[in-house]
Design a protein around this motif. Structure first.
Motif, PDB file in Angstrom:
ATOM      1  N   ASP A  31      22.543  -5.460 -28.833  1.00  0.00           N
ATOM      2  CA  ASP A  31      22.078  -5.365 -27.460  1.00  0.00           C
ATOM      3  C   ASP A  31      22.530  -6.620 -26.692  1.00  0.00           C
ATOM      4  O   ASP A  31      22.313  -7.747 -27.156  1.00  0.00           O
ATOM      5  N   ASP A  38      21.419  -8.123 -24.122  1.00  0.00           N
ATOM      6  CA  ASP A  38      20.352  -9.062 -23.776  1.00  0.00           C
ATOM      7  C   ASP A  38      19.990  -9.963 -24.955  1.00  0.00           C
ATOM      8  O   ASP A  38      19.633 -11.134 -24.760  1.00  0.00           O
ATOM      9  N   GLU A  39      20.082  -9.414 -26.175  1.00  0.00           N
ATOM     10  CA  GLU A  39      19.766 -10.218 -27.358  1.00  0.00           C
ATOM     11  C   GLU A  39      20.820 -11.294 -27.587  1.00  0.00           C
ATOM     12  O   GLU A  39      20.508 -12.416 -27.983  1.00  0.00           O
ATOM     13  N   GLU A  59      20.164 -13.913 -25.022  1.00  0.00           N
ATOM     14  CA  GLU A  59      18.976 -14.678 -25.382  1.00  0.00           C
ATOM     15  C   GLU A  59      19.297 -15.683 -26.493  1.00  0.00           C
ATOM     16  O   GLU A  59      18.818 -16.820 -26.478  1.00  0.00           O
ATOM     17  N   ARG A  72      22.150  -0.505 -28.780  1.00  0.00           N
ATOM     18  CA  ARG A  72      20.751  -0.769 -29.101  1.00  0.00           C
ATOM     19  C   ARG A  72      20.204   0.199 -30.143  1.00  0.00           C
ATOM     20  O   ARG A  72      19.108   0.011 -30.671  1.00  0.00           O
ATOM     21  N   GLN A 114      11.760   0.112 -27.176  1.00  0.00           N
ATOM     22  CA  GLN A 114      10.804  -0.800 -26.557  1.00  0.00           C
ATOM     23  C   GLN A 114      11.385  -2.211 -26.471  1.00  0.00           C
ATOM     24  O   GLN A 114      12.399  -2.520 -27.086  1.00  0.00           O
ATOM     25  N   GLN A 115      10.723  -3.054 -25.689  1.00  0.00           N
ATOM     26  CA  GLN A 115      11.079  -4.463 -25.702  1.00  0.00           C
ATOM     27  C   GLN A 115      10.760  -5.048 -27.071  1.00  0.00           C
ATOM     28  O   GLN A 115       9.804  -4.640 -27.728  1.00  0.00           O
ATOM     29  N   GLU A 117       9.333  -7.550 -29.706  1.00  0.00           N
ATOM     30  CA  GLU A 117       8.367  -8.629 -29.887  1.00  0.00           C
ATOM     31  C   GLU A 117       9.029  -9.752 -30.675  1.00  0.00           C
ATOM     32  O   GLU A 117       9.983  -9.526 -31.422  1.00  0.00           O
ATOM     33  N   ASN A 132      10.031  -1.599 -34.492  1.00  0.00           N
ATOM     34  CA  ASN A 132      11.071  -1.560 -33.471  1.00  0.00           C
ATOM     35  C   ASN A 132      12.237  -2.491 -33.837  1.00  0.00           C
ATOM     36  O   ASN A 132      13.410  -2.122 -33.742  1.00  0.00           O
TER      37      ASN A 132
END
Length: 334
Positions: free
Chosen positions: A40, A42-43, A46, A78, A83-84, A86, A93
């Protein structure tokens, strides 16, 4: 010709994205291999934020059918994770995301787009919450790749390799699983992997099971009845193995050997991690594609701090590059 690696950032709740950023921000690594990250976006971003380091990448919204000879391609994928994520804890997830990205990386490497697979640390609790029913990733990889012969995790620290006769099983079950054929399989597995890596005649030591090697049967007879005969049979089959040796002293003689075959997980892992926790690598042996990962875990306790040590990830990268380059050369010569 430069190796091509598929790369998975591991469990998003742990230090995998940070390690990925630190590894690929080192330009010297991109001179060794071209990289396809399956993750992903975004990961990945991050991970770079946490690491405080960046690398350039070409973004793709679908699976690439080829890679450039240098640089990084990011397939923004993804899987079924909806879900987002944690952070700093095991979740279904995160486990689902790990399994889906790994499955995609295996298929891409099997198809020939990449030559090998490197993955950042996974969390077994997350994987099991997501539905993994195998004892470990190696068994899962073997099923995906239709492998029926000997296979298992090999641990590597610098020039020392270990294989184990039993792996992720309860300690109370170990003795019943120690058989001559399983011991010979462990010897054969590490022997063949080392030969494929360029070591013509590996020096292989085999551990006993019991304290003081059983002390001539005083503390168990496995060394006399099972392990010793297995080593003799392995030698008859052409494997240069010696032993069994007491497990509490064999690692003091590690420089005499290229590989040590242990009877159960902690018998080798405690020694290897004490000798070099930040450099240890797990290689998934017996599979038709090279797969490597750091030997340590997801380190939830330091998530987000930017302090994760990239040493084991770097060592896994280097091993995977070497094995992948050898695989690519083999296919080019065929």
């Amino acid at each position: 010709m430069k190796a091509r690696l598929a790369m998975v950032v591991g469990d998003p709740a742990g230090i995998g994205p940070e390690l990925t950023a630190k590894l690929l921000a080192d330009r010297g690594n991109l001179e060794k291999a071209s990289v396809l990250i399956i993750a992903d976006r975004d990961e990945v971003e991050e991970g770079m934020r946490i690491a405080g380091r960046r690398f350039d990448y070409e973004l793709s919204d679908k699976q690439p059918d080829q890679l450039a000879t240098s640089g990084v391609v990011l397939w923004n994928f993804r899987g079924g994770a909806s879900q987002q994520f944690e952070r700093a804890r095991a979740t279904a997830n995160g486990g689902s995301y790990s399994l889906d990205t790994l499955r995609a990386a295996v298929e891409i490497t099997r198809s020939g787009v990449t030559d090998g697979l490197l993955f950042a640390p996974l969390n077994k609790s997350s994987l099991h919450q997501a539905g993994l029913r195998h004892e470990d990733e190696n068994q899962w990889f073997a099923e995906l790749l239709n492998v029926t012969g000997p296979h298992g995790e090999l641990n590597v620290l610098d020039n020392l390799w270990t294989s184990r006769v039993t792996s992720h099983v309860a300690l109370k079950d170990v003795a019943g699983l120690i058989t001559q054929e399983r011991i010979i399989d462990g010897i054969a597995l590490v022997h063949s992997t080392l030969v494929e890596s360029g070591l013509e005649t590996p020096r292989i030591a085999v551990c006993g099971l019991n304290p003081h090697n059983g002390d001539n049967g005083s503390f168990g007879r496995e060394e006399i009845d099972v392990i010793g005969p297995a080593v003799e049979e392995a030698r008859r089959r052409g494997y240069p193995a010696v032993g069994p040796f007491p497990a509490d002293t064999i690692f003091l003689r590690a420089s005499e050997f290229d590989a040590i075959v242990t009877m159960y997980h902690d018998q080798g892992q405690i020694a290897m991690k004490l000798m070099g926790f930040s450099r240890g690598v797990t290689v998934h042996g017996g599979l038709p594609i090279p797969i490597a990962t750091p030997a340590h875990g997801t380190a939830f306790d330091i998530y987000g701090r930017g302090t994760a040590n990239v040493g084991a990830m770097q060592a896994a990268f280097d091993i995977c590059v070497a094995m992948s380059a050898a695989r690519r050369s083999m296919f080019a010569a065929a």
